[in-house]
Structures are given as structure tokens and as C-alpha cells.
Design a protein around this motif. Structure first.
Motif, short mmCIF file in Angstrom:
data_model
loop_
_atom_site.label_atom_id
_atom_site.label_comp_id
_atom_site.label_asym_id
_atom_site.label_seq_id
_atom_site.Cartn_x
_atom_site.Cartn_y
_atom_site.Cartn_z
N ASP A 1 10.01 -27.90 5.40
CA ASP A 1 9.66 -26.95 4.34
C ASP A 1 10.70 -26.99 3.22
O ASP A 1 10.36 -26.87 2.03
N LEU A 2 11.98 -27.17 3.59
CA LEU A 2 13.02 -27.26 2.56
C LEU A 2 12.81 -28.48 1.69
O LEU A 2 12.95 -28.41 0.45
N LEU A 3 12.49 -29.62 2.31
CA LEU A 3 12.25 -30.84 1.53
C LEU A 3 11.06 -30.65 0.58
O LEU A 3 11.14 -31.00 -0.61
N ASP A 4 9.96 -30.07 1.09
CA ASP A 4 8.78 -29.87 0.24
C ASP A 4 9.08 -28.93 -0.91
O ASP A 4 8.66 -29.17 -2.06
N TRP A 5 9.82 -27.86 -0.63
CA TRP A 5 10.09 -26.88 -1.69
C TRP A 5 10.99 -27.49 -2.78
O TRP A 5 10.73 -27.32 -3.98
N TRP B 1 17.37 -35.63 6.75
CA TRP B 1 17.99 -35.32 8.05
C TRP B 1 18.81 -36.53 8.50
O TRP B 1 18.30 -37.64 8.62
N ARG B 2 20.10 -36.33 8.69
CA ARG B 2 21.00 -37.43 9.02
C ARG B 2 21.41 -37.36 10.50
O ARG B 2 21.57 -36.27 11.04
N GLN B 3 21.62 -38.55 11.06
CA GLN B 3 22.10 -38.64 12.45
C GLN B 3 23.60 -38.89 12.52
O GLN B 3 24.22 -38.69 13.55
N ASP B 4 24.18 -39.36 11.43
CA ASP B 4 25.62 -39.66 11.43
C ASP B 4 26.42 -38.41 11.11
O ASP B 4 25.95 -37.51 10.42
N GLN B 5 27.62 -38.37 11.63
CA GLN B 5 28.52 -37.24 11.36
C GLN B 5 29.14 -37.42 9.98
O GLN B 5 29.17 -38.50 9.41
N GLY B 6 29.70 -36.35 9.45
CA GLY B 6 30.38 -36.44 8.16
C GLY B 6 29.80 -35.47 7.15
O GLY B 6 28.93 -34.64 7.44
N HIS B 7 30.27 -35.64 5.91
CA HIS B 7 29.94 -34.71 4.83
C HIS B 7 29.38 -35.51 3.66
O HIS B 7 29.92 -36.56 3.30
N VAL B 8 28.29 -35.05 3.07
CA VAL B 8 27.66 -35.70 1.92
C VAL B 8 27.58 -34.68 0.79
O VAL B 8 27.17 -33.54 1.00
N SER B 9 27.99 -35.10 -0.41
CA SER B 9 27.93 -34.23 -1.58
C SER B 9 27.26 -35.00 -2.71
O SER B 9 27.55 -36.19 -2.92
#
Length: 744
Positions: A271-275, A290-298
């Protein structure tokens, strides 16, 4: 069964066996006698045989009677032992029935020997089938068939296998969940005879209490988490490992236009992606995936006419957290600042062209001065006006001139430390004095240029004038005493409304000039109320000033006594500062009568003690003694900065990384400001080192970032944190001006 009982049974069995043997012998003898009677009719022989048999029968009968007596005694002892055993067994049953826990006993062959009603209470369906002598495996299968344990409902065979394995070990306790909601703790131990004794305890209440405590703790944590999220200005939402929305804050609904209840529109991650992508037209560049790897993305993501900074972080439980920050206004402000900077650069270029044009005209007018006197006067007036237009140029030039001047002062100071002849040492001292005079002159010029350029903005506050005058008294009393003058302060606790720093500068110049131009007598400072104004006057007993010269002394480089050490700039600074504050300056003087310089100030209103204390102490922007920490991985740059800042009077400490910087300061000390290079060794960055140092020292220490990186990403990052950025190569004048504004 006790040991005595087992011995009685053994002895009884032996007696019975002996009696059986005697009866067989007797039967054999009787049979032999009968056969002998049939085979021989000899009466004598039969008589002898009868006598012999009688003796043997008598002997055997006696033995049989003894055996029967022993058997009767053994039976009596056995009956008594059975009675005692039954009583002991009854007492044992009563004892185990009296305990609340379930009790069960199996022998060495794993057969049921003893149990109580509490044990049957855990398996009410098994009660009709329970009997002594059953094997434990039969009981386990019956429990699985009736689905009493919760594990047997799902996989009965596996539960039986695991239960038999635990029963066979019998080295401690384990917990079983029953299908009726109860929990039982089973403790099984081996007996000395190889059997197994089991204690079954109902721990349902303990489990329930533990569950309630865990639920309460979880609820408190959720409350703290929600309170923390609600305080954030960023919109935050958290999804569990299955992609379901588990937490959010109110700012999320405001930023994304979801209303007061984002959970109604965002039940899951899809729902977040669609909105965002369809409803808002956001270009997230995969940041919301949706990510499977650990870490931070900005990522900076546009959405229509708005811009969002989106951060995505994966949690340890397999969920994901997204945060949204609306940076539209910040980016607009940055663009406006860039546009303003370009406009200023264009205006500087235009002003420079105008200055060049004015200089050209001045040269032409000077060439024509010999022929046209009127043109000379006009040229002079034009030159003076052009001088006012050079204020910004003078400010920049003063900064640049201070750098080589400070270098020269360092060289002269180094020369003064060497062994020199007295005449040479005198020349070095005179040179140092001359350089200090030039530096004071440039500092005064810089202050005038900052006043003219509007770089100094007044900070109006309410404070007590007597406290300010008291600081001046402490500052100038030694100077007046050295000049053989008496300095008197006649003050009253009056509140005024002004800029404490600029007013202090004005009164400093008044008192300094009065001491400098008074040969003998006294300098007196008074203050009093005149209507709705406060008048502060500095009265000296000097030689006085003629009325024709009173206006001239407020101009730059105008001195009545050329033998004094003044630069002719103090009163020029006074006039500019007074005009900026809107205060009126008064001068009353006559030759031989001394001079009175006065200023009138608006009456102020009393303020709280803490507020008043904070404004009465003016800020000293001098860098003398300031502790500056320089973090740079290049030793040559450290040496250059140490020399440059040391020349300004700073105490300089240099380090290559965070660990080295921490070791430079004891626990009770910290730097006044931090200068950090952005790119350090081993991937370490200056902003991270600054944050670590501020956390270590426990204070928000002012900091400046220095970098050769001119990219927009670094500028945006530092602008968000409020850290000033200087590009390499660093201009000393620019650095000094920045330090003056940042140091308190």
C-alpha cells in the motif's frame, strides 16, 4: 516390598520344596513295599521289611513334622510381614495423596508401581485405563490418542517419541502444555533400584503471570516507541517481517497526505508503494523497495513540486523502517542563497568596475589640477566620495593584509628569542612595536569597514549602565595610573536600552582618548538622567579642543597631537557606531579648559537578574588564548595551521584522527572551536569526528569543516547540520573573519 519380606518368602519356598521331596520319598518307599509283597511270600522277609519301613517312616515323619512346624512359623512371619508391608504401603499412599503435585513411580522395567489422584488430574481421560503394571510407553500412547498434551494434537507420533526420549533420560525437568490451557512442569529422576519417580506440578498461574508481565513490558515499550515517534518531525512508518504496518507517527499522515490515521490507507508495504508512486507520483529510485540486505539507504526523491529525503533501514527482526523528510523549503532556501550569492558577486564586479572608472577620473583630474583650481576642488570631493565606496574593498584588503603582517610578527618574535647585541635587540623591539601599530591600524580599518558595510548589526537589550562602567574602570585604571592621572567613575544603577557591545566600544574610545590627551589631572566619568534619556559623559582636564577642529576630529586619520600613538580612527568608529544605534554624541571643549565627550541613551526597563547578568558582560571577540583543535591527516597542514593560528594568539592543538584528538585534552578541559578536514585516513570523515568529539566533551562545541570537495552533496549535508564549510586552499582572512563570528 521390604528386604525382610523378600527373605521370608525365600525361606518359605525352601521349606515347601523340602516337604515336596519328603512326600515323594515316602511314596516311593510305600510303593517298594507293595511290590516286595507281591514278589515274595516269605513272611519273615515281609516282617523285616515292615520293621525297616516303620523305622524309616517314623524318621521321615519326624522330619516332616519339623518341616511343617517351620513352615507354619514361616507362614506366620510372612503374614506379619505382609501386614506390615500393607500398612507401610497404605501410609505411603496416604502421604503421596496428601501432596498437591502429581506423583508417579515406575520400577526398573518401566512399569507403573504407584501414583496419586493429583497425577490422574492431569489426564482425566486416562483414568479408566490406568492400572498398576502398565508400561510408560502405554501411558504415553494413551495420552497422545486422547490429545491431552498440546504437542500431541499437531503431531502425536513425534510427541510420543520425544516424550519417551525425555523419560528415558530422566535427569531433570521440562514443561508441557496441555490442550485445556494448563501448563505442567515434569521433574523425573532415577531411583536407586533403577526405577523412575516423577513429580507433575501445575504452573499455569506462573505462566500466566509471566505472560502478563511480558505483555505489560511490551506495552510499555510500544508506548515509549510511539511517544518517541510522535516527537519526530519526520514521517516514520515501520513494517514487520511479513510486510504489515506495525508502527507510525502523526507526521507521516501530514507529510504524505494520509490524514490522521495512516493505518487506514497503509495496511502493508505494498500500500505504501502504491500510494507514493501512483498517488503522489514519487520517483523513489527503488528506495522504497523491500530489501533483504542489512544497512541504511538514503535518497532524495521528487514528488510533484515537493522533494522528500527518504531513508530506509532494515530491522534485526526482518522488518523495515522508512522515514520521510520534506526538504522542499530547505532546497528552495539553498537555491535562493545561491542566487543571492551570484547577485552579490555581480554587484561586487560592478562596484569594482566603478572603482576603476573613478580611479581613472581621479588621475585625469590630478593631471588637470595645475590649470584649473575649481576642477581640483571637485576632484577632491569626488575622491572623498569614492573613498566611501571603497569600504567593502577596504574590508577585504584588511583581511588579506593581516596574514603577511602576522607572519612578519612571527618572524620578528622568533628573531627576538635569539641572542642579539643590544643595538640589534633594540631594532628588533622597535620593529615589533611598529608591526603591532600597523596591525592595530588594520584592525581599526577593518572595524570601520564592517560598520560601513553593515556587517555589524546592533543587538538591542536592556542592561545596567553602572555595571558596564565598572568593567571600564577595571580596564583603564592601570593605564590612567601609569599616566599619572586619577580615573573616577560616578555611576548610578540606571537601566538603558542599547547594544552593550557597541556602547562599550564607544565609551572605550572616549576614555582612551581622554587618558591619551590629558597630561595631568584627572579623567571623570559621570552618568545621570535627563528627561527620558541617560547621559553618560567623559570629562578630562586636558588642553581642550578649538571649536574649529571639533568636527574634524571625528574623521578618519585626524589627530590634533601628531606626537601621540593614536591612529586617528577611534572617534571615527564612535560616530559610525552612534549613528547605527541612533544615539546622539555631544562634545563640549575649549582650549585650556579640558574636554567633555558625552552620549545620550534611552532609558531601559529592569529585567530578570539572569537576563541582566547575561547582557552586561560584552562579548570579547579577540582570539587571544582561544583553544583551537585542528584535525587533519596531513602533518604539513597541521604545521601551517599551528603557525597561522598561533600568530593570532590562539592555543593550537593538532591531531590526525579522533583518538589522537581526545588524548590532547585532560578530562576537565575542552577546545573552544574545532577545525576539521573532511577526508581523513581509513575512510574517516570530519563530520563524524566532530560528532564524536562533541559527544566526548559533552558540549556543542563550534566547528568548521575544511575540504577541497566542492560538490553540492557535501554542501547540502553540512548545511543540514549547520556546520560552516571552507574550501581549500583556505584564505587566512576568511578563516579569521569566520572565527571572529563563531567564537563567543
Amino acid at each position: 516390598m521390604s528386604e525382610a519380606q523378600r527373605l521370608d518368602v525365600t525361606e518359605t519356598d525352601a521349606l515347601r520344596e523340602e516337604l515336596r521331596k519328603l512326600r515323594r520319598i515316602n511314596a516311593s518307599l510305600m510303593d517298594r513295599v507293595e511290590r516286595s509283597s507281591d514278589m515274595s511270600a516269605n513272611a519273615f522277609s515281609m516282617f523285616e521289611t515292615a520293621i525297616s519301613l516303620e523305622a524309616m517312616v517314623r524318621e521321615r515323619t519326624s522330619q516332616l513334622e519339623d518341616a511343617l512346624g517351620q513352615l507354619a512359623k514361616a507362614n506366620s512371619d510372612l503374614a506379619a510381614a505382609h501386614s506390615s508391608a500393607d500398612a507401610a504401603q497404605m501410609r505411603l499412599r496416604d502421604a503421596i495423596e496428601s501432596i498437591n503435585e502429581g506423583f508417579v513411580l515406575f520400577d526398573a522395567d518401566d512399569r507403573l508401581v504407584l501414583f496419586n489422584e493429583a497425577y490422574l488430574g492431569f489426564w482425566p481421560e486416562l483414568s479408566p485405563h490406568m492400572r498398576e503394571g502398565m508400561e510408560f510407553s502405554e501411558i504415553a500412547h494413551l495420552a497422545a490418542q486422547h490429545e491431552r498434551p498440546l504437542g500431541a494434537v499437531v503431531a502425536p507420533d513425534r510427541w510420543v517419541s520425544e516424550r519417551l526420549a525425555k523419560h528415558g533420560i530422566a535427569d531433570g525437568g521440562h514443561v508441557q502444555a496441555l490442550c485445556d490451557g494448563r501448563w505442567v512442569q515434569i521433574n523425573e529422576l532415577r531411583t536407586s533400584e533403577g526405577g523412575i519417580v516423577g513429580i507433575y506440578t501445575d504452573i499455569t498461574e506462573v505462566k500466566a503471570e509471566d505472560a502478563r508481565a511480558r505483555a505489560l513490558e511490551l506495552a510499555e515499550r510500544n508506548l515509549v516507541l510511539q511517544s518517541t515517534l510522535d516527537t519526530l518531525s519526520e514521517g516514520v512508518c515501520m513494517f514487520d517481517s511479513a510486510g504489515r504496518l506495525s508502527a507510525w507517527n502523526g507526521a507521516l499522515g501530514h507529510l504524505l497526505g494520509l490524514g490522521d490515521d495512516p493505518a487506514r490507507a497503509l495496511a502493508c508495504h505494498g500500500d505504501l508503494l502504491d500510494w507514493c508512486r501512483k498517488g503522489m507520483g514519487m520517483e523513489d529510485h527503488g528506495c522504497l523497495d523491500w530489501r533483504q540486505d542489512q544497512g541504511h539507504v538514503s535518497q532524495l526523491c521528487p514528488a510533484g513540486d515537493r522533494r522528500f529525503e527518504i531513508r530506509s533501514t532494515r530491522t534485526g527482526q526482518g522488518g523495515q523502517v522508512f522515514s520521510f523528510t520534506d526538504v522542499t523549503d530547505m532546497l528552495t532556501a539553498q537555491a535562493s542563497l545561491r542566487e543571492t550569492a551570484e547577485t552579490l558577486e555581480r554587484r561586487v564586479s560592478e562596484r569594482t568596475a566603478e572603482l576603476l572608472s573613478v580611479n581613472a577620473r581621479l588621475g585625469q583630474e590630478v593631471a588637470e589640477r595645475r590649470t584649473i583650481e575649481a576642477a581640483l576642488t571637485q576632484a577632491k570631493i569626488a575622491a572623498e566620495k569614492a573613498n566611501l565606496s571603497k569600504t567593502s574593498f577596504l574590508a577585504a584588503a584588511s583581511h588579506d593584509l593581516l596574514q603577511p603582517l602576522n607572519a612578519a610578527c612571527l618572524f620578528v618574535a622568533a628573531l627576538g628569542d635569539k641572542r642579539l647585541a643590544l643595538p640589534t635587540r633594540a631594532l628588533v623591539s622597535q620593529t615589533a612595536t611598529a608591526l603591532e601599530s600597523v596591525e592595530d591600524l588594520l584592525e581599526a580599518l577593518l572595524e570601520i569597514s564592517r560598520l560601513d558595510a553593515g556587517a555589524i548589526q546592533p543587538e538591542i537589550s536592556h542592561f545596567r549602565i553602572d555595571q558596564l562602567l565598572q568593567t571600564l574602570n577595571v580596564e583603564f585604571t592601570p593605564t590612567a595610573r601609569a599616566a599619572g592621572l586619577q580615573l573616577r567613575m560616578e555611576t548610578e544603577p540606571l537601566w538603558v536600552e542599547s547594544d552593550v557591545r557597541l556602547l562599550r566600544r564607544i565609551l572605550q574610545n572616549f576614555v582612551s582618548n581622554a587618558i591619551r590627551y590629558t597630561a595631568s589631572g584627572s579623567v571623570r566619568v559621570t552618568c545621570g538622567v535627563e528627561g527620558d534619556q541617560v547621559r553618560v559623559a567623559v570629562i578630562d582636564t586636558g588642553r581642550g579642543i578649538d571649536s574649529s577642529q571639533q568636527e574634524m576630529i571625528f574623521e578618519e586619520f585626524r589627530r590634533l597631537d601628531t606626537r601621540s600613538q593614536g591612529k586617528g580612527l577611534g572617534l571615527a568608529i564612535v560616530r559610525r557606531a552612534a549613528d547605527m544605534l541612533g544615539h546622539r554624541i555631544w562634545l563640549h571643549s575649549a582650549p585650556g579648559e579640558g574636554s567633555t565627550f558625552a552620549i545620550t541613551l534611552p532609558l531601559g526597563r529592569p529585567v530578570a537578574a539572569s537576563e541582566g547578568d547575561g547582557v552586561t558582560a560584552p562579548r570579547d571577540r579577540s582570539m587571544q588564548g582561544r583553544r583551537v583543535l585542528v584535525v587533519d591527516n596531513e602533518r604539513q597542514i597541521q604545521s601551517g595551521m599551528r603557525t597561522l593560528l598561533g600568530g593570532w594568539g590562539c592555543q593550537v592543538a593538532t591531531a590526525g584522527d579522533y583518538g589522537e584528538a581526545v588524548r590532547l585534552f585532560p578530562e576537565d578541559e575542552r577546545p573552544d572551536i574545532i577545525l576539521a578536514d573532511y577526508h581523513l585516513n581509513d575512510g574517516e570523515t570530519g563530520d563524524r569526528v566532530i560528532a564524536q568529539l562533541q559527544a566526548h566533551f559533552g558540549a556543542a562545541i563550534p566547528a568548521v569543516m575544511i575540504s577541497a570537495d566542492r560538490g553540492e552533496e557535501l554542501k547540502t549535508q553540512l548545511a543540514a547540520s549547520g556546520t560552516p564549510l571552507l574550501n581549500k586552499p583556505v584564505k587566512p582572512a576568511q578563516l579569521r573573519a569566520l572565527l571572529r563570528t563563531m567564537l563567543p
